[in-house]
Scaffold this motif. Structure first.
Motif, PDB file in Angstrom:
ATOM      1  N   HIS A   1       0.934 -10.567   0.496  1.00 52.22           N
ATOM      2  CA  HIS A   1       0.387  -9.231   0.757  1.00 52.22           C
ATOM      3  C   HIS A   1       1.316  -8.150   0.194  1.00 52.22           C
ATOM      4  O   HIS A   1       0.881  -7.282  -0.573  1.00 52.22           O
ATOM      5  CB  HIS A   1       0.204  -9.020   2.263  1.00 52.22           C
ATOM      6  N   ALA A   2       2.588  -8.187   0.598  1.00 52.55           N
ATOM      7  CA  ALA A   2       3.537  -7.161   0.154  1.00 52.55           C
ATOM      8  C   ALA A   2       3.812  -7.271  -1.335  1.00 52.55           C
ATOM      9  O   ALA A   2       3.836  -6.257  -2.058  1.00 52.55           O
ATOM     10  CB  ALA A   2       4.840  -7.279   0.939  1.00 52.55           C
TER      11      ALA A   2
ATOM     12  N   ILE B   1       6.997   3.327   4.044  1.00 57.54           N
ATOM     13  CA  ILE B   1       7.749   2.080   4.198  1.00 57.54           C
ATOM     14  C   ILE B   1       6.860   1.100   4.944  1.00 57.54           C
ATOM     15  O   ILE B   1       6.435   1.365   6.075  1.00 57.54           O
ATOM     16  CB  ILE B   1       9.058   2.302   4.970  1.00 57.54           C
ATOM     17  N   ALA B   2       6.572  -0.029   4.296  1.00 54.25           N
ATOM     18  CA  ALA B   2       5.647  -1.020   4.845  1.00 54.25           C
ATOM     19  C   ALA B   2       6.408  -2.315   5.111  1.00 54.25           C
ATOM     20  O   ALA B   2       6.771  -3.027   4.171  1.00 54.25           O
ATOM     21  CB  ALA B   2       4.483  -1.268   3.886  1.00 54.25           C
TER      22      ALA B   2
ATOM     23  N   MET C   1     -11.144   0.491   4.604  1.00 44.62           N
ATOM     24  CA  MET C   1     -10.598   0.736   3.274  1.00 44.62           C
ATOM     25  C   MET C   1      -9.540  -0.315   2.959  1.00 44.62           C
ATOM     26  O   MET C   1      -8.573  -0.467   3.685  1.00 44.62           O
ATOM     27  CB  MET C   1      -9.997   2.144   3.209  1.00 44.62           C
ATOM     28  N   ASP C   2      -9.738  -1.049   1.871  1.00 44.93           N
ATOM     29  CA  ASP C   2      -8.837  -2.129   1.476  1.00 44.93           C
ATOM     30  C   ASP C   2      -7.804  -1.588   0.490  1.00 44.93           C
ATOM     31  O   ASP C   2      -8.155  -1.231  -0.639  1.00 44.93           O
ATOM     32  CB  ASP C   2      -9.643  -3.255   0.835  1.00 44.93           C
ATOM     33  N   PRO C   3      -6.511  -1.509   0.877  1.00 47.09           N
ATOM     34  CA  PRO C   3      -5.510  -0.958  -0.046  1.00 47.09           C
ATOM     35  C   PRO C   3      -5.454  -1.675  -1.393  1.00 47.09           C
ATOM     36  O   PRO C   3      -5.276  -1.030  -2.430  1.00 47.09           O
ATOM     37  CB  PRO C   3      -4.200  -1.127   0.731  1.00 47.09           C
ATOM     38  N   MET C   4      -5.634  -3.001  -1.411  1.00 45.15           N
ATOM     39  CA  MET C   4      -5.542  -3.731  -2.674  1.00 45.15           C
ATOM     40  C   MET C   4      -6.674  -3.387  -3.626  1.00 45.15           C
ATOM     41  O   MET C   4      -6.539  -3.549  -4.846  1.00 45.15           O
ATOM     42  CB  MET C   4      -5.523  -5.240  -2.423  1.00 45.15           C
ATOM     43  N   GLN C   5      -7.776  -2.906  -3.087  1.00 46.06           N
ATOM     44  CA  GLN C   5      -8.889  -2.510  -3.945  1.00 46.06           C
ATOM     45  C   GLN C   5      -8.751  -1.069  -4.428  1.00 46.06           C
ATOM     46  O   GLN C   5      -9.602  -0.590  -5.186  1.00 46.06           O
ATOM     47  CB  GLN C   5     -10.218  -2.657  -3.177  1.00 46.06           C
ATOM     48  N   ASN C   6      -7.679  -0.398  -4.000  1.00 46.16           N
ATOM     49  CA  ASN C   6      -7.513   1.023  -4.343  1.00 46.16           C
ATOM     50  C   ASN C   6      -6.115   1.324  -4.890  1.00 46.16           C
ATOM     51  O   ASN C   6      -5.657   2.471  -4.836  1.00 46.16           O
ATOM     52  CB  ASN C   6      -7.769   1.884  -3.099  1.00 46.16           C
TER      53      ASN C   6
ATOM     54  N   ALA D   1       0.987   1.966   6.462  1.00 49.96           N
ATOM     55  CA  ALA D   1       1.872   2.557   5.452  1.00 49.96           C
ATOM     56  C   ALA D   1       1.349   2.298   4.046  1.00 49.96           C
ATOM     57  O   ALA D   1       1.371   3.185   3.185  1.00 49.96           O
ATOM     58  CB  ALA D   1       3.284   2.007   5.611  1.00 49.96           C
ATOM     59  N   ALA D   2       0.855   1.073   3.790  1.00 48.85           N
ATOM     60  CA  ALA D   2       0.281   0.765   2.477  1.00 48.85           C
ATOM     61  C   ALA D   2      -0.977   1.592   2.226  1.00 48.85           C
ATOM     62  O   ALA D   2      -1.202   2.083   1.107  1.00 48.85           O
ATOM     63  CB  ALA D   2      -0.021  -0.730   2.378  1.00 48.85           C
ATOM     64  N   ALA D   3      -1.811   1.754   3.255  1.00 50.59           N
ATOM     65  CA  ALA D   3      -3.021   2.564   3.109  1.00 50.59           C
ATOM     66  C   ALA D   3      -2.670   4.008   2.767  1.00 50.59           C
ATOM     67  O   ALA D   3      -3.367   4.665   1.984  1.00 50.59           O
ATOM     68  CB  ALA D   3      -3.850   2.503   4.392  1.00 50.59           C
TER      69      ALA D   3
END
Length: 675
Positions: free
Chosen positions: A622-623, A562-563, A594-599, A547-549
């Motif tokens: 994380h959240a 919704i994550a 693919m790292d969501p935090m890097q994007n 969901a985050a991605a």
């Protein structure tokens, strides 16, 4: 305090089961999903004398558990009940031999982990302590089961605390024919490694069977004597590579010998599971995918060190999930049936007596899956479960093959008429791979009624899978009863549905694994099921990562995400991945992509993130970190749920709060006009 209650309901076999009343679909109330199951963790002692379950504690209004024990010689008289303690709450129970009962309890714990237990690498200070207790059917005294002797050894308070946090002992094998003994695993206070013992339930005496080390663990125990028949040994095999060797005890010499035919590189991830031994021939039953994409059952001869020419059991579409071996004197260690890991775990009995009982009950409960959970030697008492995607699990006892006593349903206040159709489907991914999925539809919806709002709901793990039937989380019926179509993709990286699908997810987090979720949305639209302007993605754990991605990937098919308990930072996950050494070796190296935090600068759809403050598996950083990074770019909400762990069972207030958050977010915050 002990109560007597829960008089069971009787059903004459042969009478039809009344179906739910037809009527308009109603949204299932949050409290109907949030309260604890009315009955759960049900088991019967092998001699057929006692039934054990967890039930809702009297007067708790569905908020607390209690231990319940029935005497099957007087089942109509109800059961004896002992509520959970003020802090330590019962979460599981099991009927054992010798009139003993095993109970697992859990309570909150706050403090420095000091290098012990899950979460110690991330600095967690809030977790749970889980303990195992033994009592008898009178429930007058609860003793810590299989307790280690840390205090007698004079170990430091730090080591004693570490033993408590890591759960020091567990039941491994019930040894059905032995009237007194079971096999347990106990963690050593000196080395924190596990040893395996024969444990006398009557006296508490132990006998060492196997001393495990960091690389060695037992496999199959002789079900009659407890003798270790097989073991595995992990050995280095080149830079960063390990070999998992399978060793079998030579009955002539008593020595363990390596069997090369069963030994494989750990990274190849073949299944080689020795699940039993044919006592007449000395051959082993092995579940393996060495010869097929799917797991099959094979016979292996340890004398010739060869598999037979053909599999014992194989299915063209699904893996063999297990063999059912007899556990009573009259059928001990015989193959009674097998399990196919299809959309549901489908049991087929080859034993005529078992097949006859299964057929009888299936006719009495049409449209539901009937599972035989326990039986005595003459099968005059059979414990069984019924369930479907519309019917929560219910527990029953068949007496003398004539009448059924219904103990109760987990959720009797949920009307099956409010839950719609469920389908096992397949859809094509953009690269041509076939992706299985489970589709759940609102009650009453049919083809031609027009497209629906839809939820793509990827499972956690990711090395896991979804099964059709009742959704124990409650999320799917909660959503479908509110008019949403819910599709659960078994995306690449899913285990249990073939090795090809499983391996295809390696190093594809947020990439091809994510494409499979997006392609599920496209397929729903193409089928006329989903409105392309009203699709959301909701997942928990790895599903929360997905969901985050989705929030940061371009050209999203979703209106919002919704994550729940998500991983969002693959870099941080890399240094905290799993307490299990094998899992770190096996799965840790596949967590790339693919790292969501890097994007986060690419965030483009609204997101709700929530996590428990006692979640030590996917810690709240994380959240929270993802929320803080995207809150100025897209509408975003974050909720930290007090005292909620990562995995079920959750407190009723956890479900109440999170389901309320999900409902409100979809209605009011999911893009223009809500979903």
């Amino acid at each position: 305090m002990t109560y007597r209650t829960l008089a069971p309901r009787l059903l004459a076999l042969g009478l039809s089961i009344a179906s739910a009343c037809a009527g308009a679909r109603q949204p299932i109330k949050i409290e109907s999903i949030a309260h604890l199951p009315e009955i759960q963790s049900v088991s019967m002692s092998a001699d057929g004398k006692n039934l054990v379950a967890l039930v809702v504690a009297p007067g708790s209004k569905g908020q607390d558990t209690a231990l319940s024990v029935w005497n099957l010689d007087n089942i109509d008289g109800g059961s004896k009940i002992t509520p959970s303690g003020d802090r330590m709450k019962f979460i599981a129970a099991s009927a054992l031999k010798a009139d003993r009962v095993l109970v697992i309890g859990r309570q909150e714990w706050t403090g420095q982990l000091g290098g012990c237990g899950e979460g110690n690498a991330t600095g967690a200070t809030k977790t749970f302590v889980t303990k195992t207790y033994l009592t008898d059917t009178s429930q007058k005294k609860f003793d810590e089961a299989f307790a280690s002797n840390a205090r007698q050894l004079g170990l430091s308070e730090d080591i004693q605390r570490c033993l408590e946090l890591t759960a020091t002992a567990s039941l491994v094998n019930t040894l059905p024919l032995d009237p007194d003994n079971v096999i347990i695993q106990q963690v050593s206070g000196m080395s924190l490694s596990g040893s395996y013992y024969l444990y006398n339930l009557r006296t508490g005496e132990t006998k060492l069977l196997f001393k495990a080390g960091g690389r060695s663990s037992p496999g199959l125990f002789n079900p009659r004597t407890g003798e270790v028949l097989t073991r595995t040994q992990l050995e280095p095999n080149g830079a960063g590579e390990y070999e998992q060797r399978v060793l079998i005890r030579n009955p002539q010499t008593g020595e363990f010998e390596v069997h090369d035919n069963l030994t494989r590189k750990l990274s190849d991830r073949y299944t080689v599971d020795i699940v039993g031994m044919d006592e007449k021939t000395g051959k082993f039953y092995v579940l393996t995918d060495l010869f097929s994409d799917l797991v099959q059952a094979w016979m292996y001869d340890p004398t010739t060190r060869k598999f037979e020419d053909e599999p014992l059991l194989a299915h063209p579409q699904f893996s063999i999930g297990g063999l059912i071996l007899g556990s009573q004197p009259s059928n001990f260690n015989r193959v009674l049936g097998y399990v196919v890991d299809g959309p549901q775990r489908e049991v087929t009995y080859v034993d005529p007596a078992m097949a006859g009982v299964q057929s009888l009950l299936q006719k009495a409960f049409p449209g539901q899956t009937v599972s035989l959970n326990g039986y005595n030697d003459d099968m005059s008492r059979v414990l069984f479960t019924t369930q479907s995607n519309k019917d929560a699990p219910a527990y029953h006892v068949l007496l003398d093959r004539k009448r059924v006593v219904t103990l109760g349903s987990q959720r009797p206040d949920i009307n099956p008429a409010d839950i719609g159709e469920q389908r096992w489907v397949n859809y094509p991914a953009r690269d041509g791979m076939t992706i299985p999925a489970i589709l759940d539809l609102p009650a009453g919806w049919k083809e031609g009624d027009g497209p629906l709002p839809a939820i793509i709901h990827p499972h956690g793990g990711p090395w896991a899978r979804d099964y059709a039937g009742w959704d124990g989380s409650g999320w799917v019926p909660f959503l479908t009863s509110r008019g949403y179509a819910v599709l659960r993709p078994q995306y690449r990286g899913t285990s249990g549905l073939g090795r090809k699908l499983w391996l295809a997810g390696d190093a594809e987090w947020g990439q091809k694994m994510q494409d499979d979720n997006d392609d599920a949305a496209a397929w729903l639209v193409k089928q006329g099921i989903a409105d392309p302007q009203r699709i959301a993605i909701f997942g928990y754990s790895y599903g929360g990562f997905a969901a985050a991605a989705a929030v940061v990937r371009p050209n999203s098919p979703y209106q919002c995400a919704i994550a729940g308990a998500p991983v969002t930072d693959l870099t941080k996950l890399g240094w905290s991945w799993s307490e299990n050494r094998l899992q770190r070796i096996l799965q840790g190296r596949t967590v790339k992509g693919m790292d969501p935090m890097q994007n986060t600068d690419k965030a483009n759809i609204p997101v709700l993130l929530y996590v428990g403050d006692r979640d030590v598996r996917t810690p709240s950083f994380h959240a929270r970190g993802f929320y803080e990074a995207v809150q100025n770019k897209v509408p975003a909400k974050f909720a930290l749920i007090p005292d909620m762990p990562h995995s079920m069972p959750w407190y009723p207030r956890h479900q109440t709060q999170t389901l309320g958050l999900i409902e409100q977010f979809l209605q009011k915050d999911c893009g223009p006009g809500g979903l």
